[in-house]
Design a protein around this motif. Structure first.
Motif, short mmCIF file in Angstrom:
data_model
loop_
_atom_site.label_atom_id
_atom_site.label_comp_id
_atom_site.label_asym_id
_atom_site.label_seq_id
_atom_site.Cartn_x
_atom_site.Cartn_y
_atom_site.Cartn_z
N THR A 1 30.47 14.36 -88.28
CA THR A 1 29.04 13.74 -87.98
C THR A 1 28.83 14.24 -86.45
O THR A 1 27.79 14.62 -86.14
CB THR A 1 29.07 12.21 -88.35
N GLN A 2 29.82 13.90 -85.70
CA GLN A 2 29.61 14.25 -84.39
C GLN A 2 29.38 15.47 -84.12
O GLN A 2 28.35 16.08 -83.44
CB GLN A 2 31.05 13.63 -83.30
N LYS B 1 20.45 23.03 -80.85
CA LYS B 1 19.24 23.62 -81.62
C LYS B 1 18.02 23.13 -80.73
O LYS B 1 17.29 23.83 -80.65
CB LYS B 1 19.31 23.51 -83.09
N ALA B 2 17.83 21.86 -80.71
CA ALA B 2 16.64 21.41 -80.10
C ALA B 2 16.63 21.69 -78.85
O ALA B 2 15.61 22.11 -78.24
CB ALA B 2 16.78 19.60 -80.10
N GLN B 3 17.74 21.81 -78.09
CA GLN B 3 17.63 22.09 -76.54
C GLN B 3 17.39 23.42 -76.37
O GLN B 3 16.30 23.89 -75.74
CB GLN B 3 19.10 21.96 -75.99
N GLU B 4 17.87 24.52 -77.37
CA GLU B 4 17.23 25.70 -77.49
C GLU B 4 15.95 26.06 -77.74
O GLU B 4 15.24 26.57 -77.09
CB GLU B 4 18.34 26.56 -78.40
N LYS B 5 15.42 25.27 -78.63
CA LYS B 5 14.02 25.28 -78.85
C LYS B 5 13.01 24.83 -77.88
O LYS B 5 12.28 25.24 -77.70
CB LYS B 5 13.58 24.36 -80.34
N GLU C 1 25.45 20.04 -82.82
CA GLU C 1 25.03 21.20 -83.27
C GLU C 1 23.26 21.14 -83.19
O GLU C 1 22.55 21.88 -82.64
CB GLU C 1 25.17 21.90 -84.50
N THR C 2 23.02 19.87 -83.89
CA THR C 2 21.40 19.50 -83.82
C THR C 2 20.74 19.49 -82.43
O THR C 2 19.68 19.91 -82.00
CB THR C 2 21.18 18.30 -84.46
N ALA C 3 21.70 18.85 -81.55
CA ALA C 3 21.00 18.69 -80.17
C ALA C 3 20.96 19.85 -79.41
O ALA C 3 20.22 20.07 -78.67
CB ALA C 3 22.16 17.65 -79.39
#
Length: 177
Positions: free
Chosen positions: A36-37, A46-50, A42-44
Motif C-alpha cells: 500500500t505504501q 506520478k502526480a508530481q511528474e504530471k 508511485e501515485t504521488a
C-alpha cells in the motif's frame, strides 16, 4: 546451588534458534502495508511528474505570451527606456521600493478587498446619505471638519485630472490631426 547445576539449567532451556522458540513467536504479518505504501508512493510520484509537466507547459505558454506582447508593443518599452536615459535605473529602483513599501503597509494595516458587493454598496449608500443630508453639512461647518473634507475633495479632483491627462496622453486637450 552449584555452578554446574545452573549451567545445566541454562543449557536445557530452549534457545532462540530452537524449534520451540520459533513456534512461540508471533505469527508473521502480511506485507499488505508495504505494498500500500509503495502504491501510494508511485501515485504521488506520478502526480508530481504530471504537475511538473503542467508547470513546464505553463512556462512555455507564458514565454510565448511575453514574446507576443513584445511584438505587439512594437518596442514601446524600449523606446520609453531610451527616452528616460540615465534616469531609467533610479526610476525602476524607486518604483520597486515603493511597491515593497505598499506591500508592508497593506500587511500592517490588514487591508483587504471587500468581501462582497453588499459591503461596497453599503459604503456608498452611507456616503450618499451624508452628502445629501443638510444636517451633516451644518455639523461639519460647526466643528471645523470642512477643512479636512475640502482637502479630500481636492485630492480626489487632482487624481481625476491626472487620470484624464494619462488617458489623453497629452497635458492640455486632445491631439487632433
Amino acid at each position: 546451588m552449584s555452578r554446574a547445576f545452573l549451567s545445566s539449567l541454562r543449557a536445557s532451556r530452549p534457545s532462540s534458534s530452537s524449534a520451540f522458540a520459533r513456534s512461540m513467536k508471533a505469527p508473521r504479518r502480511f506485507n499488505s502495508s508495504n505494498s500500500t505504501q509503495q502504491k501510494a508512493q508511485e501515485t504521488a510520484q506520478k502526480a508530481q511528474e504530471k504537475a511538473q509537466e503542467a508547470f513546464v507547459t505553463a512556462q512555455k505558454g507564458f514565454a510565448k505570451a511575453v514574446e507576443m506582447a513584445k511584438k505587439a508593443s512594437g518596442g514601446v518599452g524600449e523606446r520609453v527606456g531610451n527616452m528616460l536615459g540615465s534616469y531609467r535605473e533610479p526610476l525602476l529602483y524607486n518604483l520597486s521600493v515603493g511597491r515593497e513599501l505598499l506591500k508592508q503597509v497593506y500587511l500592517a494595516e490588514r487591508l483587504q478587498p471587500p468581501a462582497s458587493l453588499s459591503t461596497v454598496t453599503s459604503a456608498y449608500q452611507s456616503i450618499w446619505a451624508r452628502a445629501s443630508s443638510p444636517a451633516y453639512w451644518r455639523e461639519i461647518l460647526h466643528t471645523g471638519e470642512y477643512k479636512r473634507v475640502g482637502v479630500y475633495a481636492l485630492e480626489a479632483y487632482g487624481i481625476f485630472k491626472i487620470g484624464e491627462i494619462i488617458g489623453r496622453r497629452h497635458l492640455v486637450g486632445y491631439k487632433l490631426e
